[in-house]
Design a protein around this motif. Sequence first.
Motif, mmCIF file in Angstrom:
data_model
loop_
_atom_site.group_PDB
_atom_site.id
_atom_site.type_symbol
_atom_site.label_atom_id
_atom_site.label_comp_id
_atom_site.label_asym_id
_atom_site.label_seq_id
_atom_site.Cartn_x
_atom_site.Cartn_y
_atom_site.Cartn_z
ATOM 1 N N VAL A 162 0.936 -1.368 0.132
ATOM 2 C CA VAL A 162 0.210 0.617 -0.625
ATOM 3 C C VAL A 162 0.863 1.390 0.108
ATOM 4 O O VAL A 162 0.545 2.265 -1.251
ATOM 5 C CB VAL A 162 -0.716 0.064 1.612
ATOM 6 N N THR A 163 2.074 0.538 0.869
ATOM 7 C CA THR A 163 2.666 2.142 0.643
ATOM 8 C C THR A 163 3.466 2.934 -0.551
ATOM 9 O O THR A 163 3.264 3.376 -1.443
ATOM 10 C CB THR A 163 3.801 2.219 1.815
ATOM 11 N N ASP A 164 4.056 1.845 -1.201
ATOM 12 C CA ASP A 164 4.630 1.831 -2.298
ATOM 13 C C ASP A 164 3.515 2.517 -2.987
ATOM 14 O O ASP A 164 4.226 3.043 -4.190
ATOM 15 C CB ASP A 164 5.285 0.715 -2.986
ATOM 16 N N GLU A 165 2.138 1.765 -3.740
ATOM 17 C CA GLU A 165 1.422 1.620 -4.477
ATOM 18 C C GLU A 165 1.010 3.999 -3.850
ATOM 19 O O GLU A 165 0.666 4.527 -4.907
ATOM 20 C CB GLU A 165 0.078 1.582 -3.888
ATOM 21 N N LEU A 166 0.814 3.700 -3.008
ATOM 22 C CA LEU A 166 0.205 5.690 -2.288
ATOM 23 C C LEU A 166 1.641 6.318 -2.992
ATOM 24 O O LEU A 166 1.368 7.637 -3.208
ATOM 25 C CB LEU A 166 0.306 5.380 -0.613
ATOM 26 N N ARG A 167 2.725 5.733 -2.242
ATOM 27 C CA ARG A 167 4.011 7.230 -3.217
ATOM 28 C C ARG A 167 4.074 7.148 -4.782
ATOM 29 O O ARG A 167 4.509 8.140 -5.332
ATOM 30 C CB ARG A 167 5.371 5.925 -2.837
ATOM 31 N N ARG A 168 3.788 5.642 -5.789
ATOM 32 C CA ARG A 168 3.651 5.893 -7.117
ATOM 33 C C ARG A 168 2.438 6.536 -7.546
ATOM 34 O O ARG A 168 2.632 7.450 -8.935
ATOM 35 C CB ARG A 168 3.772 4.469 -8.158
ATOM 36 N N MET A 169 1.173 6.454 -6.554
ATOM 37 C CA MET A 169 0.359 7.847 -6.918
ATOM 38 C C MET A 169 1.096 9.384 -6.789
ATOM 39 O O MET A 169 0.416 10.147 -7.339
ATOM 40 C CB MET A 169 -0.940 6.944 -6.211
ATOM 41 N N ARG A 170 1.467 9.473 -6.132
ATOM 42 C CA ARG A 170 1.718 10.830 -5.318
ATOM 43 C C ARG A 170 3.221 10.899 -6.347
ATOM 44 O O ARG A 170 2.921 12.258 -6.995
ATOM 45 C CB ARG A 170 2.490 10.429 -4.202
ATOM 46 N N ILE A 171 3.547 10.357 -7.192
ATOM 47 C CA ILE A 171 4.931 10.470 -8.352
ATOM 48 C C ILE A 171 3.787 11.177 -9.538
ATOM 49 O O ILE A 171 3.958 12.448 -10.258
ATOM 50 C CB ILE A 171 5.682 9.251 -8.389
ATOM 51 N N ALA A 172 2.948 9.672 -9.737
ATOM 52 C CA ALA A 172 1.383 10.485 -10.464
ATOM 53 C C ALA A 172 0.949 11.735 -10.790
ATOM 54 O O ALA A 172 1.398 12.966 -11.815
ATOM 55 C CB ALA A 172 1.392 9.232 -11.570
ATOM 56 N N ARG A 173 1.145 12.591 -9.558
ATOM 57 C CA ARG A 173 0.159 13.924 -9.507
ATOM 58 C C ARG A 173 0.913 14.802 -9.607
ATOM 59 O O ARG A 173 0.954 15.643 -10.385
ATOM 60 C CB ARG A 173 -0.743 13.399 -7.965
ATOM 61 N N GLU A 174 2.807 14.355 -8.826
ATOM 62 C CA GLU A 174 3.054 15.673 -9.379
ATOM 63 C C GLU A 174 3.983 16.015 -10.245
ATOM 64 O O GLU A 174 4.141 17.200 -10.712
ATOM 65 C CB GLU A 174 4.728 15.354 -8.280
ATOM 66 N N SER A 175 3.991 14.787 -10.899
ATOM 67 C CA SER A 175 4.256 14.622 -11.936
ATOM 68 C C SER A 175 3.309 15.878 -12.891
ATOM 69 O O SER A 175 4.315 15.866 -14.566
ATOM 70 C CB SER A 175 4.669 13.920 -12.889
ATOM 71 N N ARG A 176 2.354 15.656 -13.261
ATOM 72 C CA ARG A 176 0.935 16.199 -13.406
ATOM 73 C C ARG A 176 1.192 17.731 -13.475
ATOM 74 O O ARG A 176 0.302 18.631 -14.167
ATOM 75 C CB ARG A 176 0.302 15.510 -13.928
ATOM 76 N N GLY A 177 1.965 17.848 -12.272
ATOM 77 C CA GLY A 177 1.178 19.404 -12.187
ATOM 78 C C GLY A 177 0.920 19.577 -10.916
ATOM 79 O O GLY A 177 0.560 21.068 -10.262
ATOM 80 N N PHE A 178 0.164 18.641 -10.625
ATOM 81 C CA PHE A 178 -0.869 18.599 -9.277
ATOM 82 C C PHE A 178 -0.226 18.999 -7.947
ATOM 83 O O PHE A 178 1.418 17.737 -7.602
ATOM 84 C CB PHE A 178 -1.372 17.502 -9.203
ATOM 85 N N GLU A 179 -0.228 19.948 -7.062
ATOM 86 C CA GLU A 179 0.693 20.069 -5.335
ATOM 87 C C GLU A 179 -0.615 20.582 -4.539
ATOM 88 O O GLU A 179 -1.819 21.120 -5.066
ATOM 89 C CB GLU A 179 1.096 21.649 -5.460
ATOM 90 N N ALA A 180 -1.254 19.789 -3.806
ATOM 91 C CA ALA A 180 -2.263 19.796 -3.097
ATOM 92 C C ALA A 180 -2.187 21.686 -1.623
ATOM 93 O O ALA A 180 -0.825 21.124 -1.628
ATOM 94 C CB ALA A 180 -2.742 19.286 -1.728
ATOM 95 N N ARG A 181 -2.767 22.443 -2.260
ATOM 96 C CA ARG A 181 -2.840 24.039 -1.394
ATOM 97 C C ARG A 181 -3.572 24.151 -0.553
ATOM 98 O O ARG A 181 -3.548 25.314 0.386
ATOM 99 C CB ARG A 181 -1.805 24.395 -2.512
ATOM 100 N N GLY A 182 -4.950 23.630 -0.633
ATOM 101 C CA GLY A 182 -6.258 24.378 0.250
ATOM 102 C C GLY A 182 -7.258 23.019 -0.278
ATOM 103 O O GLY A 182 -7.136 21.777 -0.752
ATOM 104 N N VAL A 183 -8.198 23.399 0.424
ATOM 105 C CA VAL A 183 -9.471 22.787 0.432
ATOM 106 C C VAL A 183 -9.887 22.706 -1.343
ATOM 107 O O VAL A 183 -10.260 21.722 -0.935
ATOM 108 C CB VAL A 183 -10.364 23.682 1.827
ATOM 109 N N ARG A 184 -9.425 22.925 -2.086
ATOM 110 C CA ARG A 184 -10.619 22.867 -3.224
ATOM 111 C C ARG A 184 -9.742 21.935 -3.711
ATOM 112 O O ARG A 184 -9.769 21.436 -4.853
ATOM 113 C CB ARG A 184 -10.148 24.291 -4.512
ATOM 114 N N HIS A 185 -8.276 21.455 -3.430
ATOM 115 C CA HIS A 185 -7.687 20.324 -4.383
ATOM 116 C C HIS A 185 -7.884 18.834 -3.105
ATOM 117 O O HIS A 185 -7.639 17.418 -3.204
ATOM 118 C CB HIS A 185 -6.393 19.930 -3.228
ATOM 119 N N TRP A 186 -8.919 19.026 -2.034
ATOM 120 C CA TRP A 186 -9.597 17.754 -1.450
ATOM 121 C C TRP A 186 -9.835 17.185 -2.294
ATOM 122 O O TRP A 186 -10.044 15.388 -1.537
ATOM 123 C CB TRP A 186 -10.566 18.432 0.515
ATOM 124 N N GLY A 187 -10.984 17.229 -3.252
ATOM 125 C CA GLY A 187 -11.526 16.002 -3.600
ATOM 126 C C GLY A 187 -10.323 15.731 -4.910
ATOM 127 O O GLY A 187 -11.043 14.238 -4.766
#
Length: 263
Positions: A162-187
């Motif tokens: 699960v930890t490795d899967e979560l890490r891969r998903m985080r890398i995929a989001r960041e590679s697409r320019g996503f960065e959680a900065r507030g409530v609007r990104h909770w979705g």
Amino acid sequence: MGAVHAHRLYRHAHSPVHALPPHTKLAAAFAFVVVVVSTPRTAMWAFALYAVLLAFVAHHARVPAGFLLKRLLIEVPFVAFAVLLPFVAEGERVDVLGLSLSVNGLWGAWNVLVKGTLGVATSVLLAATTELRALPLGLERLKLPPLLVQIASFMIRYGDVVTDELRRMRIARESRGFEARGVRHWGVLAKSAGALFIRSYERGERVHLAMVSRGYSPTTKRVGGAPSAMPVIDEVTASRAQWSHALALPLSALVVCALGWAL
């Protein structure tokens, strides 16, 4: 399933503590925590000696103080609970820096803090000197029910998955320019959590089907009447000298505990 799974709490070193069999360290850590919990809270000097004993073990295990203190931060929620006790507990009150605090609450806070800290430090030292895959082997050697040992082993391994899967998903989001900065990104984070659950569940189903296809079943009885179990790759044994070295910590603590009740 038999691969080595390193974890952040483990610190690789060649020390006498690392060389001890896992079941001896598990038994020693459990016995030490029981002795610490059994010590009267008024014997403050006893807890100081317990801390010295743990520092001695950490020194021989080559575990730096910074490594140990950093991982003690996991008990912060318990510290917050202990800080509230003097304010909410009932009984005799005492003024400290202009604040009315409960005497029973102060003793309770001290009891939670000192015993919790020593218990967490013991657990950190155990994890720092024992490989993750060796813990289930130690539990099995201590004659815990095989089914519980298997559950613990699966939890450890699926935790890594699960930890490795979560890490891969985080890398995929960041590679697409996503960065959680507030409530609007909770979705987006909520959808990621849902996808993580589905992927983990599907991975578990595939592993389960693979094990069943190879004849594994924890409820199936063998010819001799014993339940089926995972194969033991490493046979862990301990000599009398190793048991003596491991039990030196709880036995020393037991002497301190006895003096704490007698004095």
